[in-house]
Design a protein around this motif. Structure first.
Motif, PDB file in Angstrom:
ATOM      1  N   GLY A 167      13.511  -3.487  -9.515  1.00 39.48           N
ATOM      2  CA  GLY A 167      13.428  -3.006  -8.268  1.00 39.48           C
ATOM      3  C   GLY A 167      13.141  -1.382  -8.161  1.00 39.48           C
ATOM      4  N   PHE A 168      13.231  -0.853  -9.334  1.00 37.89           N
ATOM      5  CA  PHE A 168      13.002   0.805  -9.381  1.00 37.89           C
ATOM      6  C   PHE A 168      11.697   0.934  -9.268  1.00 37.89           C
ATOM      7  CE2 PHE A 168      16.956  -0.188 -11.620  1.00 37.89           C
ATOM      8  CZ  PHE A 168      18.017   0.588 -10.758  1.00 37.89           C
ATOM      9  N   TYR A 169      10.644   0.004  -9.506  1.00 37.09           N
ATOM     10  CA  TYR A 169       9.251   0.707  -9.659  1.00 37.09           C
ATOM     11  C   TYR A 169       8.465  -0.236  -8.631  1.00 37.09           C
ATOM     12  CZ  TYR A 169      10.833   2.701 -14.039  1.00 37.09           C
ATOM     13  OH  TYR A 169      11.659   3.204 -15.036  1.00 37.09           O
ATOM     14  N   ARG A 170       7.509   0.102  -8.294  1.00 40.30           N
ATOM     15  CA  ARG A 170       6.490  -0.896  -7.345  1.00 40.30           C
ATOM     16  C   ARG A 170       5.360  -1.123  -8.265  1.00 40.30           C
ATOM     17  NH1 ARG A 170       3.568   1.998  -2.311  1.00 40.30           N
ATOM     18  NH2 ARG A 170       2.867   3.132  -4.005  1.00 40.30           N
ATOM     19  N   ILE A 171       4.725  -2.373  -8.383  1.00 40.72           N
ATOM     20  CA  ILE A 171       3.719  -2.674  -9.204  1.00 40.72           C
ATOM     21  C   ILE A 171       2.881  -3.696  -8.509  1.00 40.72           C
ATOM     22  CG2 ILE A 171       5.178  -4.993  -9.785  1.00 40.72           C
ATOM     23  CD1 ILE A 171       3.595  -4.768 -12.797  1.00 40.72           C
ATOM     24  N   ARG A 172       1.527  -3.231  -8.372  1.00 36.48           N
ATOM     25  CA  ARG A 172       0.380  -3.602  -7.764  1.00 36.48           C
ATOM     26  C   ARG A 172      -0.736  -4.227  -8.718  1.00 36.48           C
ATOM     27  NH1 ARG A 172      -0.062  -2.327  -2.284  1.00 36.48           N
ATOM     28  NH2 ARG A 172      -2.268  -1.880  -2.240  1.00 36.48           N
ATOM     29  N   ASP A 173      -1.357  -5.252  -8.536  1.00 38.52           N
ATOM     30  CA  ASP A 173      -2.585  -5.698  -9.184  1.00 38.52           C
ATOM     31  C   ASP A 173      -3.875  -5.179  -8.566  1.00 38.52           C
ATOM     32  OD1 ASP A 173      -3.626  -7.960  -7.726  1.00 38.52           O
ATOM     33  OD2 ASP A 173      -1.694  -8.375  -7.505  1.00 38.52           O
ATOM     34  N   TRP A 174      -4.803  -5.366  -9.336  1.00 34.97           N
ATOM     35  CA  TRP A 174      -6.279  -4.931  -9.136  1.00 34.97           C
ATOM     36  C   TRP A 174      -6.547  -5.667  -7.767  1.00 34.97           C
ATOM     37  CZ3 TRP A 174     -10.571  -8.093  -8.835  1.00 34.97           C
ATOM     38  CH2 TRP A 174     -10.417  -9.391  -9.299  1.00 34.97           C
ATOM     39  N   THR A 175      -6.556  -6.854  -7.393  1.00 27.24           N
ATOM     40  CA  THR A 175      -6.750  -7.622  -5.909  1.00 27.24           C
ATOM     41  C   THR A 175      -6.306  -6.684  -4.960  1.00 27.24           C
ATOM     42  OG1 THR A 175      -5.041  -9.211  -6.289  1.00 27.24           O
ATOM     43  CG2 THR A 175      -6.986  -9.766  -7.517  1.00 27.24           C
ATOM     44  N   GLN A 176      -5.048  -6.328  -5.178  1.00 27.29           N
ATOM     45  CA  GLN A 176      -4.273  -5.406  -4.003  1.00 27.29           C
ATOM     46  C   GLN A 176      -4.960  -4.096  -3.890  1.00 27.29           C
ATOM     47  OE1 GLN A 176      -0.301  -6.302  -5.787  1.00 27.29           O
ATOM     48  NE2 GLN A 176       0.163  -7.201  -3.693  1.00 27.29           N
ATOM     49  N   GLU A 177      -5.087  -3.524  -4.906  1.00 28.85           N
ATOM     50  CA  GLU A 177      -5.795  -2.143  -4.837  1.00 28.85           C
ATOM     51  C   GLU A 177      -7.126  -2.134  -4.320  1.00 28.85           C
ATOM     52  OE1 GLU A 177      -4.366   0.527  -5.672  1.00 28.85           O
ATOM     53  OE2 GLU A 177      -2.447  -0.154  -6.808  1.00 28.85           O
ATOM     54  N   HIS A 178      -7.841  -3.169  -4.240  1.00 27.39           N
ATOM     55  CA  HIS A 178      -9.453  -3.212  -3.911  1.00 27.39           C
ATOM     56  C   HIS A 178      -9.494  -4.544  -2.916  1.00 27.39           C
ATOM     57  CE1 HIS A 178     -10.204  -0.209  -7.080  1.00 27.39           C
ATOM     58  NE2 HIS A 178      -9.445  -0.928  -7.704  1.00 27.39           N
ATOM     59  N   VAL A 179      -8.384  -4.803  -2.192  1.00 26.28           N
ATOM     60  CA  VAL A 179      -8.343  -6.045  -1.248  1.00 26.28           C
ATOM     61  C   VAL A 179      -9.529  -6.048  -0.190  1.00 26.28           C
ATOM     62  CG1 VAL A 179      -6.639  -5.106   0.073  1.00 26.28           C
ATOM     63  CG2 VAL A 179      -6.940  -7.716  -0.148  1.00 26.28           C
ATOM     64  N   ASN A 180      -9.737  -4.955   0.257  1.00 23.69           N
ATOM     65  CA  ASN A 180     -10.820  -4.838   1.299  1.00 23.69           C
ATOM     66  C   ASN A 180     -12.122  -5.072   0.915  1.00 23.69           C
ATOM     67  OD1 ASN A 180      -8.776  -4.055   3.283  1.00 23.69           O
ATOM     68  ND2 ASN A 180      -8.994  -1.887   2.885  1.00 23.69           N
ATOM     69  N   PHE A 181     -12.396  -4.384  -0.437  1.00 24.50           N
ATOM     70  CA  PHE A 181     -13.721  -4.741  -0.892  1.00 24.50           C
ATOM     71  C   PHE A 181     -13.850  -6.255  -1.209  1.00 24.50           C
ATOM     72  CE2 PHE A 181     -16.599  -5.261  -4.475  1.00 24.50           C
ATOM     73  CZ  PHE A 181     -17.729  -4.752  -4.230  1.00 24.50           C
TER      74      PHE A 181
END
Length: 414
Positions: free
Chosen positions: A247-261
Motif C-alpha cells: 500500500g505504499f506505492y500506486r501501480i498502474r498497467d498500460w491499459t489504465q494509462e492509455h484507457v481512453n485511446f
C-alpha cells in the motif's frame, strides 16, 4: 436428390424469360460479395492498426508503472524494484524521471524529456533496438548527453555530435530576474520507433542528469517502469503485485494509462462493423426483391407442383434454395476477395500512392504510417455468418408467399 433442392437449383441455373430477374440476381450476389469483402478488409486493417500501435507504443512505454501515492517523487525506488523482481511474471524494472521541456538547436521545439538508467532501461523498453545512431551506454552521468527521436532531431536541425539547449519549467531567481533553468546537452544518439508521436516528441537523458537539472533529492525518481512476460496479462499481474507493495506505492498497467485511446478504438471498430454490415443487409434485400419477382414469374409452375402433391413447406424449400445459393456464392466470393485484399493491402496502398502521387497516411497526422492487416479467424467467421444468415432470412417472405399460391387461381388464365 431431394426434390425441393433439385427444383431450386434448376430455377437458379435456368435461363429465365425475364432477363431482368437474372440481372437483379447478379446484382444481389455482387452486393453481398462487395459487402463481405469490405467488412473483412476494414476490420482486418483496424485490427492491424491496433496491433501495430500496441507493439510500437509498448516498445517505448512500460507495461506497468509504480509511483508514490502522494504524487511526489520516490526516494526508495530501489526497494520497490527489489520487491517486484521476486515475482516470476516481472522480467524487468527501471526507474525514470519525466518532465516537459523546450529544446533549442537551429530551431526550437517542445519535447518530453525522460531521465533513465541505460542498463536498466534496456530491460523494459526497446530503445536500444530502435537506435539509428549511438548506443544507450553513451548516456553517462555528468556528461549531459541526449538521445533524440529522428523527427525531433531533423526539426531541430541537429545530428550526432551537435549540441542542443534544454529549458525546463523550473525557474530560478537571478540578478536580472526570474529565468528558466537550462543546460546544454550533446546529441549522442538518434532513435526511430516508427511512431511520429514519439519520434518527434521524445528525448532521453541520464537519470542523474535529469535529477541535477530538476534539483531533486539524491536517489529520487518519479517512478519505476515494469515489463512483464505477457503484456495482455498485465492487468492481472498488476492486481497480484498490489498486495506485495504494502500500500505504499500506486501501480498502474498500460491499459489504465492509455484507457481512453483503447476504448475509443474499440468503439470505433464496433461502430464501423455495424455500418459496413448495412451493405450486406442492402444486398440481402435485393435477394428478397429477386425472389418476389421469381415467385411471380413461376406462379403457374408452383400451381402445377401443388397439384402434383408438393406441400407448402416443400414449395418454400424450392425458393429458399434459390435465394440461399445466391447468398452462398456471393459470400464465398466476398470472403476470398476480402482475404486476398487484406493480405496485400500494403502493396495496394503503395501502388495507389504511386498512381495518384500522394501520401494517404502522413506521419505528422497519423500515429502509424504503414497499413497492415491482422486477419482474425473469429472476425471472418462472424462476418460470413452474418452475411449468410441475412441471405437466408431474406428468402423467408418470398418462399412463404410462394407456398400460399392457390393452384386454381394461378392456372385460371393459362
Amino acid at each position: 436428390m431431394n426434390l425441393p433442392l433439385f427444383i431450386g437449383l434448376r430455377y437458379t441455373k435456368a435461363k429465365r424469360k425475364n432477363h431482368f430477374i437474372s440481372f437483379i440476381s447478379l446484382i444481389s450476389m455482387g452486393g453481398i460479395a462487395l459487402g463481405v469483402m469490405t467488412v473483412i478488409v476494414v476490420i482486418s486493417v483496424m485490427n492491424g492498426f491496433n496491433k501495430e500501435f500496441q507493439q510500437r507504443m509498448l516498445s517505448t512505454v512500460s507495461h506497468a508503472t509504480i509511483s508514490a501515492f502522494s504524487g511526489e517523487h520516490l526516494t526508495d525506488w530501489q526497494q520497490a524494484i527489489d520487491i517486484v523482481r521476486g515475482q516470476p511474471d516481472v522480467i524487468g524494472a527501471a526507474p525514470y524521471i519525466q518532465t516537459e521541456g523546450m529544446l533549442q538547436g537551429y530551431r526550437t521545439e517542445g519535447a518530453l524529456i525522460q531521465g533513465i538508467l541505460p542498463d536498466l532501461e534496456q530491460q523494459v523498453t526497446e530503445f536500444q533496438d530502435n537506435l539509428r545512431y549511438g548506443a544507450m551506454e553513451d548516456l553517462q552521468a555528468g556528461e549531459f548527453n541526449i538521445i533524440l527521436g529522428i523527427d525531433l532531431a531533423a526539426h531541430l536541425g541537429v545530428g550526432p555530435g551537435d549540441t542542443v539547449t534544454l529549458y525546463v519549467p523550473e525557474f530560478r531567481t537571478t540578478a536580472v530576474g526570474i529565468t528558466p533553468r537550462l543546460k546544454r546537452f550533446t546529441v549522442s544518439g538518434i532513435f526511430e520507433v516508427g511512431m511520429y508521436e514519439y519520434d518527434f516528441k521524445l528525448a532521453l537523458i541520464h537519470l542523474e542528469d535529469a535529477r541535477r537539472l530538476m534539483r531533486l533529492p539524491q536517489a529520487a525518481a518519479e517512478g519505476v517502469r515494469l515489463k512483464v512476460d505477457d503484456l495482455m496479462r498485465a492487468p492481472l499481474i498488476v492486481r497480484e503485485l498490489a498486495p506485495e507493495l504494502d500500500g505504499f506505492y500506486r501501480i498502474r498497467d498500460w491499459t489504465q494509462e492509455h484507457v481512453n485511446f483503447f476504448k475509443a478504438t474499440r468503439t470505433e471498430r464496433m461502430v464501423m462493423f455495424i455500418i459496413l454490415s448495412m451493405i450486406v443487409a442492402v444486398a440481402a434485400f435485393n435477394i428478397l426483391s429477386t425472389l418476389v419477382m421469381l415467385v411471380t414469374e413461376k406462379q403457374a409452375d408452383v400451381a402445377i407442383l401443388r397439384t402434383l402433391g408438393l406441400s407448402g413447406s416443400q414449395i418454400m424449400g424450392i425458393f429458399m434454395v434459390s435465394g440461399t445459393l445466391i447468398g452462398l456464392i456471393g459470400t464465398a466470393i466476398g470472403t476470398i476477395a476480402g482475404l486476398i485484399t487484406a493480405v496485400n493491402i500494403n502493396s495496394i496502398i503503395q501502388t495507389l500512392e504511386g498512381w495518384f502521387n500522394t501520401e494517404f497516411l502522413s506521419k505528422d497526422v497519423y500515429y502509424i504510417t504503414e497499413i497492415s492487416a491482422d486477419i482474425r479467424s473469429g472476425d471472418v467467421i462472424t462476418i460470413v455468418g452474418i452475411a449468410f444468415g441475412l441471405s437466408i432470412i431474406a428468402t423467408l417472405y418470398p418462399a412463404w408467399r410462394a407456398s400460399r399460391v392457390e393452384p386454381a387461381e394461378a392456372l385460371r388464365y393459362e
